[in-house]
Design a protein around this motif. Sequence first.
Motif, mmCIF file in Angstrom:
data_model
loop_
_atom_site.group_PDB
_atom_site.id
_atom_site.type_symbol
_atom_site.label_atom_id
_atom_site.label_comp_id
_atom_site.label_asym_id
_atom_site.label_seq_id
_atom_site.Cartn_x
_atom_site.Cartn_y
_atom_site.Cartn_z
ATOM 1 N N GLU A 87 -1.455 69.407 116.813
ATOM 2 C CA GLU A 87 -2.319 68.649 117.714
ATOM 3 C C GLU A 87 -1.497 67.737 118.607
ATOM 4 O OE1 GLU A 87 -5.971 65.405 117.693
ATOM 5 O OE2 GLU A 87 -4.998 65.971 115.815
ATOM 6 N N LEU A 88 -0.433 67.120 118.047
ATOM 7 C CA LEU A 88 0.392 66.232 118.872
ATOM 8 C C LEU A 88 1.008 66.995 120.028
ATOM 9 C CD1 LEU A 88 2.270 64.027 116.258
ATOM 10 C CD2 LEU A 88 0.382 63.365 117.736
ATOM 11 N N ALA A 89 1.485 68.195 119.751
ATOM 12 C CA ALA A 89 2.098 68.980 120.807
ATOM 13 C C ALA A 89 1.066 69.454 121.824
ATOM 14 C CB ALA A 89 2.839 70.184 120.212
ATOM 15 N N ARG A 90 -0.111 69.867 121.337
ATOM 16 C CA ARG A 90 -1.144 70.346 122.241
ATOM 17 C C ARG A 90 -1.610 69.262 123.200
ATOM 18 N NH1 ARG A 90 -3.321 72.717 117.600
ATOM 19 N NH2 ARG A 90 -4.902 71.066 117.491
ATOM 20 N N HIS A 138 2.607 60.600 121.876
ATOM 21 C CA HIS A 138 3.991 60.192 121.666
ATOM 22 C C HIS A 138 4.045 58.913 120.830
ATOM 23 C CE1 HIS A 138 5.267 63.128 124.760
ATOM 24 N NE2 HIS A 138 4.129 62.783 125.331
ATOM 25 N N HIS A 139 3.123 57.998 121.080
ATOM 26 C CA HIS A 139 3.043 56.792 120.259
ATOM 27 C C HIS A 139 2.632 57.126 118.826
ATOM 28 C CE1 HIS A 139 2.300 54.093 124.040
ATOM 29 N NE2 HIS A 139 3.561 54.453 123.919
ATOM 30 N N ILE A 140 1.728 58.076 118.676
ATOM 31 C CA ILE A 140 1.325 58.486 117.326
ATOM 32 C C ILE A 140 2.536 58.985 116.550
ATOM 33 C CG2 ILE A 140 -0.027 60.182 116.024
ATOM 34 C CD1 ILE A 140 -1.740 57.995 117.223
ATOM 35 N N ALA A 141 3.321 59.850 117.160
ATOM 36 C CA ALA A 141 4.507 60.388 116.487
ATOM 37 C C ALA A 141 5.511 59.289 116.165
ATOM 38 C CB ALA A 141 5.159 61.468 117.351
ATOM 39 N N LEU A 165 14.107 62.084 106.296
ATOM 40 C CA LEU A 165 12.762 62.018 106.860
ATOM 41 C C LEU A 165 12.132 63.383 107.108
ATOM 42 C CD1 LEU A 165 13.222 59.107 109.443
ATOM 43 C CD2 LEU A 165 12.626 59.000 107.011
ATOM 44 N N GLU A 166 12.868 64.296 107.690
ATOM 45 C CA GLU A 166 12.291 65.575 108.098
ATOM 46 C C GLU A 166 11.526 66.282 106.970
ATOM 47 O OE1 GLU A 166 13.647 69.625 110.490
ATOM 48 O OE2 GLU A 166 15.129 68.482 109.326
ATOM 49 N N PRO A 167 12.072 66.362 105.758
ATOM 50 C CA PRO A 167 11.339 67.084 104.705
ATOM 51 C C PRO A 167 10.053 66.389 104.270
ATOM 52 C CG PRO A 167 13.676 66.803 104.144
ATOM 53 C CD PRO A 167 13.387 65.883 105.288
ATOM 54 N N ARG A 168 9.880 65.117 104.608
ATOM 55 C CA ARG A 168 8.745 64.344 104.102
ATOM 56 C C ARG A 168 7.701 64.038 105.167
ATOM 57 N NH1 ARG A 168 13.471 62.752 101.611
ATOM 58 N NH2 ARG A 168 13.401 62.656 99.323
ATOM 59 N N LEU A 169 7.922 64.484 106.396
ATOM 60 C CA LEU A 169 6.956 64.243 107.463
ATOM 61 C C LEU A 169 5.821 65.254 107.409
ATOM 62 C CD1 LEU A 169 9.356 63.629 110.500
ATOM 63 C CD2 LEU A 169 8.055 61.895 109.249
ATOM 64 N N ASP A 170 4.654 64.860 107.906
ATOM 65 C CA ASP A 170 3.581 65.840 108.081
ATOM 66 C C ASP A 170 4.006 66.832 109.155
ATOM 67 O OD1 ASP A 170 2.077 64.997 110.840
ATOM 68 O OD2 ASP A 170 2.861 63.225 109.799
ATOM 69 N N ASP A 171 3.361 67.989 109.179
ATOM 70 C CA ASP A 171 3.778 69.071 110.065
ATOM 71 C C ASP A 171 3.756 68.663 111.532
ATOM 72 O OD1 ASP A 171 4.110 70.677 107.854
ATOM 73 O OD2 ASP A 171 2.204 71.752 108.106
ATOM 74 N N ALA A 172 2.699 67.951 111.951
ATOM 75 C CA ALA A 172 2.561 67.594 113.361
ATOM 76 C C ALA A 172 3.689 66.668 113.809
ATOM 77 C CB ALA A 172 1.212 66.933 113.609
ATOM 78 N N HIS A 183 -4.176 57.243 113.574
ATOM 79 C CA HIS A 183 -5.195 58.136 114.108
ATOM 80 C C HIS A 183 -4.979 58.370 115.602
ATOM 81 C CE1 HIS A 183 -7.638 57.037 110.486
ATOM 82 N NE2 HIS A 183 -7.138 55.834 110.722
ATOM 83 N N HIS A 184 -5.047 59.645 116.029
ATOM 84 C CA HIS A 184 -5.057 59.947 117.463
ATOM 85 C C HIS A 184 -6.512 59.870 117.918
ATOM 86 C CE1 HIS A 184 -4.191 62.918 120.957
ATOM 87 N NE2 HIS A 184 -4.046 61.662 121.339
ATOM 88 N N ALA A 185 -6.932 58.673 118.290
ATOM 89 C CA ALA A 185 -8.331 58.409 118.621
ATOM 90 C C ALA A 185 -8.406 57.146 119.449
ATOM 91 C CB ALA A 185 -9.150 58.240 117.336
ATOM 92 N N ASN A 186 -9.560 56.907 120.061
ATOM 93 C CA ASN A 186 -9.738 55.610 120.710
ATOM 94 C C ASN A 186 -10.429 54.655 119.755
ATOM 95 O OD1 ASN A 186 -12.647 55.570 121.081
ATOM 96 N ND2 ASN A 186 -12.381 56.978 122.798
#
Length: 415
Positions: free
Chosen positions: A3-6, A96-99, A137-144, A313-316
Amino acid sequence: MSELARNAGYGRNERLKSALLQHRALSLEGLSERLFGLLFTGLVYPQIWEDPAVDMEAMALGAGHRVVTIGSGGCNMLAYLTRTPESIDVVDLNPHHIALNRLKLAAFRHMPSHADVARFLGGDHMASNREAYHLFLEPRLDDATRDYWNGRDLRGRRRIGVFNRNIYRTGLLGRFILLGHVVARLHGLDPREFVKCRSLREQRQFFDTRIAPLFDRPLIRWMTSRKASLFGLGIPPQQFDELASVNDGRSLAPVLRQRLEKLACHFPLKENYFAWQAFGRRYPSRYEGTLPDYLRAENYSTIRDNAGRVRVHHANFTELLAAKPAASVDRYVLLDAQDWMNEEQLNALWTEITRTAAPDAVVIFRTAAEKSILGGKVSARLLDLWTYERERSAALGMKDRSAIYGGFHIYRKKP
């Protein structure tokens, strides 16, 4: 694709478009909004530019509080964890801020020590940071989030590589600060010399004799008469009108001079990491000054232990609150988001704030101009349920070391 990439592009980010676009595309206002939207497609704030010490004092933030805040660069969310709130919901429309927020949280949860976190999040040209990311970090991050940081920027470089350089020199804000340095050098001033000041007296002398005269130069007055001049700060077109309202609607040079004077002269340099970023384009070393609250060694253990209390959350803001039960939030941090909003959006937001507000709930926010924007825009029926702490707001606004905003505002739910 995550979703972040999309949603990384403005054209695909419907939440951002609905929040920003308020005028027809072929109008001058609509063109300004769309230009800002294009600039907002990338990272805007690698560092948040609201002072967390002021936030926490204004909210009397403490154990057990349930907080909803806009994420931005993520620094303040981490600082709030030093007060051990029960929970923090972070919202942001910019993927980008979410990530970045999720990565900063992961650094505290999974890196071995404070020194590792400080190098990764506060370092300047640390060649080992990319390797630290892959190891811890990489192995423990969520996929997005992992997909985002392993993805490539517009120059084809892995995004995570920015931590090998200096992330605070990137993003829209970092590039805006660079532009300010370039313009200053064209006029014979290197802003980095300011960080050599060793007292408030030297800071004042440097500002009065070397920085202040720049605002009378024709190029700078011309640049600051254009709405796009503030886009580099991540400030949308609506906020230009708020700032220009105190200067006959023309050049913002006097307003920006006043704000820069506060940043340069009102606080000792060794205590103001915002000034270090503005003038030195880096954080101070431990021998030069104080780091942000979230990077200080004495706060590391508390932040690490509380990092699991944050949800990003990616939301308003309004849609997140609409999903919450009544009386379920104690503290709200709106940053300057309301300067973006029309009356319909403001009333929808404050309807949800009022519904979800627990007894003695507190809302804090900032505005480009000095006055609160709520009067005359938000329903009197809603505002009558809140007390505006006018004098305390003004007093704490004077203490805000970032110095960008004209007004700081505190509203408390009436019993």
